[in-house]
Design a protein around this motif. Structure first.
Motif, PDB file in Angstrom:
ATOM      1  N   MET A  71       0.838  -1.212   0.000  1.00 40.07           N
ATOM      2  CA  MET A  71       0.000   0.000   0.000  1.00 40.07           C
ATOM      3  C   MET A  71       0.868   1.255   0.000  1.00 40.07           C
ATOM      4  N   ILE A  72       1.965   1.196   0.780  1.00 36.66           N
ATOM      5  CA  ILE A  72       2.793   2.391   0.880  1.00 36.66           C
ATOM      6  C   ILE A  72       3.698   2.531  -0.347  1.00 36.66           C
ATOM      7  N   ALA A  73       4.179   1.398  -0.849  1.00 35.08           N
ATOM      8  CA  ALA A  73       5.126   1.447  -1.966  1.00 35.08           C
ATOM      9  C   ALA A  73       4.593   2.209  -3.173  1.00 35.08           C
ATOM     10  N   PRO A  74       3.349   1.951  -3.630  1.00 37.73           N
ATOM     11  CA  PRO A  74       2.850   2.714  -4.781  1.00 37.73           C
ATOM     12  C   PRO A  74       2.742   4.201  -4.490  1.00 37.73           C
ATOM     13  N   LEU A  75       2.420   4.554  -3.235  1.00 39.48           N
ATOM     14  CA  LEU A  75       2.329   5.977  -2.889  1.00 39.48           C
ATOM     15  C   LEU A  75       3.695   6.644  -3.040  1.00 39.48           C
ATOM     16  N   ILE A  76       4.735   5.930  -2.600  1.00 40.98           N
ATOM     17  CA  ILE A  76       6.086   6.491  -2.729  1.00 40.98           C
ATOM     18  C   ILE A  76       6.471   6.614  -4.193  1.00 40.98           C
ATOM     19  N   GLN A  77       6.108   5.598  -4.979  1.00 41.53           N
ATOM     20  CA  GLN A  77       6.398   5.670  -6.417  1.00 41.53           C
ATOM     21  C   GLN A  77       5.684   6.856  -7.061  1.00 41.53           C
ATOM     22  N   LEU A  78       4.419   7.059  -6.679  1.00 39.59           N
ATOM     23  CA  LEU A  78       3.660   8.195  -7.214  1.00 39.59           C
ATOM     24  C   LEU A  78       4.342   9.508  -6.838  1.00 39.59           C
ATOM     25  N   ALA A  79       4.729   9.620  -5.562  1.00 38.64           N
ATOM     26  CA  ALA A  79       5.334  10.861  -5.075  1.00 38.64           C
ATOM     27  C   ALA A  79       6.643  11.145  -5.812  1.00 38.64           C
TER      28      ALA A  79
ATOM     29  N   LYS B  91      -6.367   5.669  -9.715  1.00 36.68           N
ATOM     30  CA  LYS B  91      -6.358   4.308 -10.268  1.00 36.68           C
ATOM     31  C   LYS B  91      -5.383   3.428  -9.499  1.00 36.68           C
ATOM     32  N   VAL B  92      -4.253   4.013  -9.108  1.00 37.19           N
ATOM     33  CA  VAL B  92      -3.206   3.227  -8.444  1.00 37.19           C
ATOM     34  C   VAL B  92      -3.564   2.920  -6.987  1.00 37.19           C
ATOM     35  N   ALA B  93      -4.005   3.928  -6.258  1.00 36.77           N
ATOM     36  CA  ALA B  93      -4.144   3.754  -4.815  1.00 36.77           C
ATOM     37  C   ALA B  93      -5.340   4.496  -4.228  1.00 36.77           C
ATOM     38  N   GLY B  94      -6.418   4.632  -4.993  1.00 36.89           N
ATOM     39  CA  GLY B  94      -7.621   5.262  -4.458  1.00 36.89           C
ATOM     40  C   GLY B  94      -7.407   6.725  -4.088  1.00 36.89           C
ATOM     41  N   VAL B  95      -8.207   7.228  -3.155  1.00 33.03           N
ATOM     42  CA  VAL B  95      -8.138   8.641  -2.783  1.00 33.03           C
ATOM     43  C   VAL B  95      -6.758   9.016  -2.210  1.00 33.03           C
ATOM     44  N   PRO B  96      -6.144   8.181  -1.346  1.00 38.70           N
ATOM     45  CA  PRO B  96      -4.792   8.549  -0.881  1.00 38.70           C
ATOM     46  C   PRO B  96      -3.831   8.724  -2.059  1.00 38.70           C
ATOM     47  N   GLY B  97      -3.950   7.850  -3.052  1.00 39.19           N
ATOM     48  CA  GLY B  97      -3.106   7.972  -4.240  1.00 39.19           C
ATOM     49  C   GLY B  97      -3.342   9.288  -4.955  1.00 39.19           C
ATOM     50  N   ALA B  98      -4.622   9.699  -5.057  1.00 39.79           N
ATOM     51  CA  ALA B  98      -4.952  10.959  -5.723  1.00 39.79           C
ATOM     52  C   ALA B  98      -4.351  12.137  -4.971  1.00 39.79           C
ATOM     53  N   VAL B  99      -4.439  12.094  -3.635  1.00 42.69           N
ATOM     54  CA  VAL B  99      -3.919  13.201  -2.820  1.00 42.69           C
ATOM     55  C   VAL B  99      -2.397  13.295  -2.955  1.00 42.69           C
ATOM     56  N   VAL B 100      -1.732  12.146  -2.859  1.00 46.34           N
ATOM     57  CA  VAL B 100      -0.269  12.140  -2.981  1.00 46.34           C
ATOM     58  C   VAL B 100       0.140  12.662  -4.358  1.00 46.34           C
ATOM     59  N   ALA B 101      -0.545  12.197  -5.403  1.00 46.94           N
ATOM     60  CA  ALA B 101      -0.217  12.638  -6.758  1.00 46.94           C
ATOM     61  C   ALA B 101      -0.390  14.148  -6.893  1.00 46.94           C
ATOM     62  N   LEU B 102      -1.486  14.669  -6.321  1.00 39.65           N
ATOM     63  CA  LEU B 102      -1.772  16.109  -6.402  1.00 39.65           C
ATOM     64  C   LEU B 102      -0.663  16.920  -5.728  1.00 39.65           C
ATOM     65  N   LEU B 103      -0.321  16.530  -4.489  1.00 42.69           N
ATOM     66  CA  LEU B 103       0.699  17.278  -3.748  1.00 42.69           C
ATOM     67  C   LEU B 103       2.055  17.182  -4.441  1.00 42.69           C
ATOM     68  N   ALA B 104       2.384  15.986  -4.950  1.00 39.36           N
ATOM     69  CA  ALA B 104       3.692  15.809  -5.576  1.00 39.36           C
ATOM     70  C   ALA B 104       3.794  16.609  -6.869  1.00 39.36           C
ATOM     71  N   MET B 105       2.698  16.672  -7.633  1.00 39.90           N
ATOM     72  CA  MET B 105       2.758  17.347  -8.933  1.00 39.90           C
ATOM     73  C   MET B 105       2.774  18.861  -8.778  1.00 39.90           C
ATOM     74  N   PHE B 106       2.063  19.388  -7.772  1.00 37.40           N
ATOM     75  CA  PHE B 106       1.925  20.844  -7.687  1.00 37.40           C
ATOM     76  C   PHE B 106       2.762  21.476  -6.578  1.00 37.40           C
ATOM     77  N   GLY B 107       3.137  20.709  -5.549  1.00 41.06           N
ATOM     78  CA  GLY B 107       3.877  21.291  -4.434  1.00 41.06           C
ATOM     79  C   GLY B 107       5.202  21.925  -4.834  1.00 41.06           C
ATOM     80  N   PRO B 108       6.119  21.140  -5.417  1.00 37.63           N
ATOM     81  CA  PRO B 108       7.447  21.691  -5.732  1.00 37.63           C
ATOM     82  C   PRO B 108       7.382  22.899  -6.658  1.00 37.63           C
ATOM     83  N   SER B 109       6.548  22.814  -7.713  1.00 41.25           N
ATOM     84  CA  SER B 109       6.512  23.925  -8.662  1.00 41.25           C
ATOM     85  C   SER B 109       5.868  25.159  -8.044  1.00 41.25           C
ATOM     86  N   CYS B 110       4.885  24.962  -7.157  1.00 39.55           N
ATOM     87  CA  CYS B 110       4.263  26.117  -6.496  1.00 39.55           C
ATOM     88  C   CYS B 110       5.267  26.838  -5.599  1.00 39.55           C
ATOM     89  N   LEU B 111       6.110  26.073  -4.908  1.00 38.24           N
ATOM     90  CA  LEU B 111       7.137  26.700  -4.068  1.00 38.24           C
ATOM     91  C   LEU B 111       8.090  27.535  -4.922  1.00 38.24           C
TER      92      LEU B 111
END
Lengths: 204, 173
Positions: free
Chosen positions: B1-9, B70-90
């Motif tokens: 469960m955690i591994a795909p989240l890390i891959q997404l991030a 698709k990968v990890a449900g809502v937690p996957g969506a949240v991680v993907a969102l933060l990873a995609m927009f966090g660094p560039s927003c900073l």
């Protein structure tokens, strides 16, 4: 009543944007920006409807948002939020822009994955293509409007054309295009400024 | 469960900083990773996700939440969102600070004047790139051309036109 003497007389401060207004403004952008072309919707809301920025400020923000990696329009929301209200402004703009679209996309995505197997759903793809085609038109129309308003003279028009062709048609990486075009455009601006200055011309 | 989240991030965090010129710049990389390397989605699914995120309101880069979901449900969506927009927003915030500090500098006006035609060129470039990125047939070209003219020279509602564009392609197809 007289304005404080410390205010620079030449620059008009932008209308103060409250945090709820920022949130609502970007919520409207997030809700209405079907089909991409988000920068066009942001300009509509922030420049035309609310008057928080003028066209030049918007274009600067837009260009800066392209220089920074990441989704251009999200960067633009960050830049506008920061310019108007600092960190809270950034958060208000981002929340307004992203909350509803994110929820909507998750619901549509889940529905799509479920309906995928069922026959008779190809029309959704066709409808999406049609909306996408209009959305591209929105992008191009924004370019037309900005060019008619903000482009003065043949040289800036050439800079614009070279950028559009280099990035859009020839697909040269943006970074490489900017390394060449930006110094050119800057030199042009300095040269024109000097020429106007020596002719006692006073541009705004 | 955690591994795909890390891959997404890791994937989207990296792409966030590579996306020069906007989110579409990293779509090919994203497709390769999601379809060929991690087998998170099939190629047709990826294309559908792309179309959904483009047609839906909001930033096109929200395609990442669909992949995350698709990968990890809502937690996957949240991680993907933060990873995609966090660094560039900073980074964007840092750029805003630099710019703000230069408010009174004379060079800033020249930089603004120099950037304006480039920014206008980039609006056209993104329109052109979008046309070339999708399979635009003559019907889609006609719709795009008509929409461009109407939106540039009239005050017609863009939302109305979007509906009309969908209807035209449905009737013409």
């Amino acid at each position: 009543m007289a304005p404080p003497a410390s205010l620079p007389a030449t620059s008009t401060p932008p209308p103060r944007a409250s945090l709820p207004a920022l949130f609502r403004g970007f919520l409207a952008i997030g809700l209405s920006s079907f089909g991409g072309g988000l920068a066009a919707w942001i300009r509509r809301e922030v420049v035309e409807r609310r008057g928080w920025l003028d066209d030049r400020q918007f274009l600067t923000g837009y260009a800066l948002s392209q220089l920074v990696p990441g989704a251009t329009n999200v960067n633009l929301a960050v830049l506008i939020g920061a310019q108007l209200r600092g960190v809270p402004g950034v958060l208000a703009a981002l929340a307004g822009l992203m909350l509803v679209p994110t929820a909507l996309i998750l619901v549509v995505g889940a529905l799509y994955l479920r309906a995928q197997a069922a026959p008779g759903w190809a029309w959704i793809g066709t409808a999406l293509t049609g909306m996408g085609a209009v959305a591209i038109g929105l992008n191009l129309a924004t370019g037309v409007r900005l060019a008619r308003r903000s482009l003065r003279g043949a040289m800036p028009a050439l800079v614009m054309l070279a950028t559009a062709i280099g990035v859009g048609v020839l697909r040269i990486p943006l970074f490489e295009v900017l390394v060449v075009i930006f110094p050119l455009s800057l030199g042009l601006s300095l040269w024109q400024g000097a020429r106007q200055g020596s002719r006692q011309g006073s541009h705004q | 469960m955690i591994a795909p989240l890390i891959q997404l991030a890791l994937l989207f965090g990296g792409l966030s900083l590579l996306a020069f010129g906007g989110g579409t710049a990293v779509i090919p990389d994203m497709q390769r990773a999601a379809v060929d390397i991690h087998h998170w989605t099939t190629a047709p699914e990826f294309l559908a996700f792309f179309a959904i995120s483009r047609a839906a309101p909001g930033p096109g880069s929200l395609i990442v939440v669909l992949i995350g979901q698709k990968v990890a449900g809502v937690p996957g969506a949240v991680v993907a969102l933060l990873a995609m927009f966090g660094p560039s927003c900073l980074l964007a915030y840092g750029a805003a600070q630099l710019w703000h500090r230069a408010a009174s500098a004379a060079w800033r006006q020249h930089v603004e004047r120099a950037l304006a035609p480039i920014a206008i060129g980039l609006t056209f470039a993104s329109g052109i790139a979008l046309i070339r990125g999708t399979e635009h047939d003559w019907r889609a070209y006609a719709v795009t051309a008509a929409a461009t003219l109407l939106l540039a020279f009239t005050e017609v509602s863009p939302l109305l036109l979007l509906g009309a564009g969908a209807a035209v392609l449905l009737l013409a197809g």
